[in-house]
Each structure stands twice: as structure tokens, then as C-alpha cells.
Design a protein around this motif. Structure first.
Motif, PDB file in Angstrom:
ATOM      1  N   VAL A  51      67.687  12.249  40.382  1.00 51.97           N
ATOM      2  CA  VAL A  51      68.046  11.890  38.998  1.00 51.97           C
ATOM      3  C   VAL A  51      66.955  10.998  38.409  1.00 51.97           C
ATOM      4  N   ALA A  52      66.529   9.995  39.184  1.00 43.50           N
ATOM      5  CA  ALA A  52      65.471   9.090  38.722  1.00 43.50           C
ATOM      6  C   ALA A  52      64.191   9.859  38.419  1.00 43.50           C
ATOM      7  N   ARG A  53      63.860  10.787  39.285  1.00 43.79           N
ATOM      8  CA  ARG A  53      62.654  11.594  39.091  1.00 43.79           C
ATOM      9  C   ARG A  53      62.733  12.392  37.792  1.00 43.79           C
ATOM     10  N   SER A  54      63.856  13.061  37.575  1.00 39.69           N
ATOM     11  CA  SER A  54      64.015  13.873  36.359  1.00 39.69           C
ATOM     12  C   SER A  54      63.995  13.016  35.106  1.00 39.69           C
ATOM     13  N   LEU A  55      64.732  11.899  35.128  1.00 40.63           N
ATOM     14  CA  LEU A  55      64.745  11.006  33.970  1.00 40.63           C
ATOM     15  C   LEU A  55      63.360  10.429  33.708  1.00 40.63           C
ATOM     16  N   GLY A  56      62.620  10.178  34.774  1.00 38.88           N
ATOM     17  CA  GLY A  56      61.269   9.645  34.640  1.00 38.88           C
ATOM     18  C   GLY A  56      60.345  10.569  33.869  1.00 38.88           C
ATOM     19  N   TYR A  57      60.607  11.854  33.940  1.00 38.04           N
ATOM     20  CA  TYR A  57      59.824  12.835  33.195  1.00 38.04           C
ATOM     21  C   TYR A  57      60.428  13.149  31.820  1.00 38.04           C
ATOM     22  N   GLY A  58      61.509  12.459  31.489  1.00 39.49           N
ATOM     23  CA  GLY A  58      62.124  12.661  30.179  1.00 39.49           C
ATOM     24  C   GLY A  58      63.087  13.825  30.101  1.00 39.49           C
ATOM     25  N   TYR A  59      63.504  14.358  31.253  1.00 41.44           N
ATOM     26  CA  TYR A  59      64.457  15.467  31.272  1.00 41.44           C
ATOM     27  C   TYR A  59      65.891  14.968  31.104  1.00 41.44           C
ATOM     28  N   LYS A  60      66.754  15.844  30.627  1.00 44.53           N
ATOM     29  CA  LYS A  60      68.182  15.532  30.515  1.00 44.53           C
ATOM     30  C   LYS A  60      68.874  15.816  31.845  1.00 44.53           C
ATOM     31  N   VAL A  61      69.789  14.919  32.207  1.00 46.17           N
ATOM     32  CA  VAL A  61      70.499  15.009  33.486  1.00 46.17           C
ATOM     33  C   VAL A  61      71.983  14.754  33.248  1.00 46.17           C
ATOM     34  N   ALA A  62      72.824  15.505  33.949  1.00 45.87           N
ATOM     35  CA  ALA A  62      74.273  15.274  33.921  1.00 45.87           C
ATOM     36  C   ALA A  62      74.761  15.080  35.353  1.00 45.87           C
ATOM     37  N   VAL A  63      75.543  14.032  35.564  1.00 48.88           N
ATOM     38  CA  VAL A  63      76.086  13.728  36.885  1.00 48.88           C
ATOM     39  C   VAL A  63      77.603  13.675  36.797  1.00 48.88           C
ATOM     40  N   THR A  64      78.270  14.358  37.711  1.00 45.99           N
ATOM     41  CA  THR A  64      79.717  14.195  37.874  1.00 45.99           C
ATOM     42  C   THR A  64      79.955  13.608  39.252  1.00 45.99           C
ATOM     43  N   GLN A  65      80.664  12.482  39.294  1.00 44.54           N
ATOM     44  CA  GLN A  65      80.962  11.825  40.565  1.00 44.54           C
ATOM     45  C   GLN A  65      82.421  12.053  40.933  1.00 44.54           C
ATOM     46  N   PHE A  66      82.613  12.777  42.020  1.00 46.22           N
ATOM     47  CA  PHE A  66      83.939  12.987  42.582  1.00 46.22           C
ATOM     48  C   PHE A  66      84.136  11.983  43.724  1.00 46.22           C
TER      49      PHE A  66
END
Length: 199
Positions: A51-66
Motif C-alpha cells: 500500500v505504501a509503495r502504491s501510494l508513494g507513486y500516487g496510485y489510488k488504493v482501497a483496503v478492506t480490513q476483515f
């Protein structure tokens, strides 16, 4: 140059040839499905690293925590202000705390229903389904339903699924499967879980 240096140089040249050949061979460009499973510590932490890597490049990320959703989460907190991150948290937390199958199933369905639009959105680079393996194991979600969503997602979207005991069909579908081995864990020796280290 010593004999050892010469041997090392030759070995690294051979290794470079192998790596370069693999890089040249990899021509398909698309999102991938990653499963991080096993009994060892670090599955969720690994997913948050991506997630950190993707956000670092400015990409959109969605996380669902179960499962662990209601717990404090340092990783989630550090990225909370990033407008490219969307997080859904399952409302009931650990299933062994609630001990209520109907409540957990309903909470899982609600979290899954919020997740599905992300699995259809081509603007989202990465979707993380943290601890989703338990949802399938306990029968809150069907494996077929999850597989259908994975198969029908946008071609350039990657997905990470985490949790112990990943279903064999999910593993067979995935492009990358990593198993975290439980060689030793401090908690099993009576050492209390530590904020900032274990969560």
C-alpha cells in the motif's frame, strides 16, 4: 584481482544474464493477484508495505480490513490523510470475541458490499482484502463469489488477499503466493503484543 574476486565476478555475470533474460521474457503487462498466507507474523504488514509503495507513486488504493478491523492500526493511521487511500473496516473485529455467526456474517457482507465497487473501478491500482481468508473459511463469503470478483476486475488492477489457510482455489488462481512460516513467535512464549511492533 584475487581468485575469489574473479570467481565472484564470473558468478555475478552469470546471474545478471539469467535476470536479464527473465526481464526480457516478461512481456505481459497487467495487474496481479497476490496471496499472503501462512501461520507466521507479518502478512498484514507486508500488504501495507505494498500500500505504501502504491501510494508513494500516487496510485489510488482501497483496503478492506476483515477480522482485525476494530483494532488500532498504525499502518492505517499513518496513511489516513492520503486522499488516494480508501479504507473500509469490518465492524465486529475478531470473530472469537463476538462469538456470533449471524452478526459476523452480516458485518462481512456489509464490508464485502462496500468492497465490490472498488474491484470494478479501473482507477484503483491496488485493492487489499486483509484477513479475507477467514471470511471464506467460516462461510461468510463463498470462494466462488470472491473468485468471480477477482476474475472480473479491471485488467490493470492488482489485489492482495491476506490471512491464514488461504483456500486452494484462491491460491491456484493467484499469480503470486507467499507463505509466512511460523518458526517462532514471542506471544507463544508469554510476551505481550507490543503497540508499534505487533499492531
Amino acid at each position: 584481482m584475487t581468485d575469489r574476486d574473479t570467481r565472484h565476478k564470473k558468478a555475478m555475470q552469470k546471474r545478471k544474464e539469467v535476470v536479464d533474460a527473465k526481464v526480457a521474457e516478461a512481456q505481459e503487462e497487467r495487474g496481479i493477484t497476490i496471496v499472503i498466507t501462512g501461520n507466521g507474523k507479518g502478512k498484514t504488514t507486508s500488504a501495507w508495505g505494498t500500500v505504501a509503495r502504491s501510494l508513494g507513486y500516487g496510485y489510488k488504493v482501497a483496503v478492506t480490513q476483515f477480522i482485525k478491523g476494530t483494532w488500532d492500526c498504525g499502518e492505517r493511521d499513518v496513511f489516513a490523510q492520503d486522499q488516494n487511500l480508501t479504507v473500509h473496516v469490518m465492524g465486529t473485529g475478531f470473530t472469537w470475541e463476538t462469538q456470533d455467526r449471524e452478526l459476523d456474517t452480516r458485518a462481512c457482507r456489509e464490508a464485502w458490499d462496500k468492497t465490490l465497487p472498488h474491484l470494478k473501478d479501473p482507477d484503483i491500482h491496488l485493492v487489499v482484502l486483509d484477513e479475507i481468508t477467514y471470511m471464506m473459511k467460516y462461510g461468510y463469503l463463498s470462494v466462488d463469489e470472491v473468485l468471480e470478483a477477482l476474475r472480473n476486475r479491471p485488467v490493470n488492477q492488482s489485489v492482495i488477499l491476506t490471512g491464514r489457510g488461504a483456500n486452494k482455489d484462491i491460491q491456484a488462481y493467484a499469480d503470486t503466493v507467499s507463505e509466512v512460516k511460523d518458526t517462532k513467535h514471542a506471544f507463544n512464549d508469554g510476551i505481550k503484543a507490543r503497540k508499534g511492533i505487533d499492531w
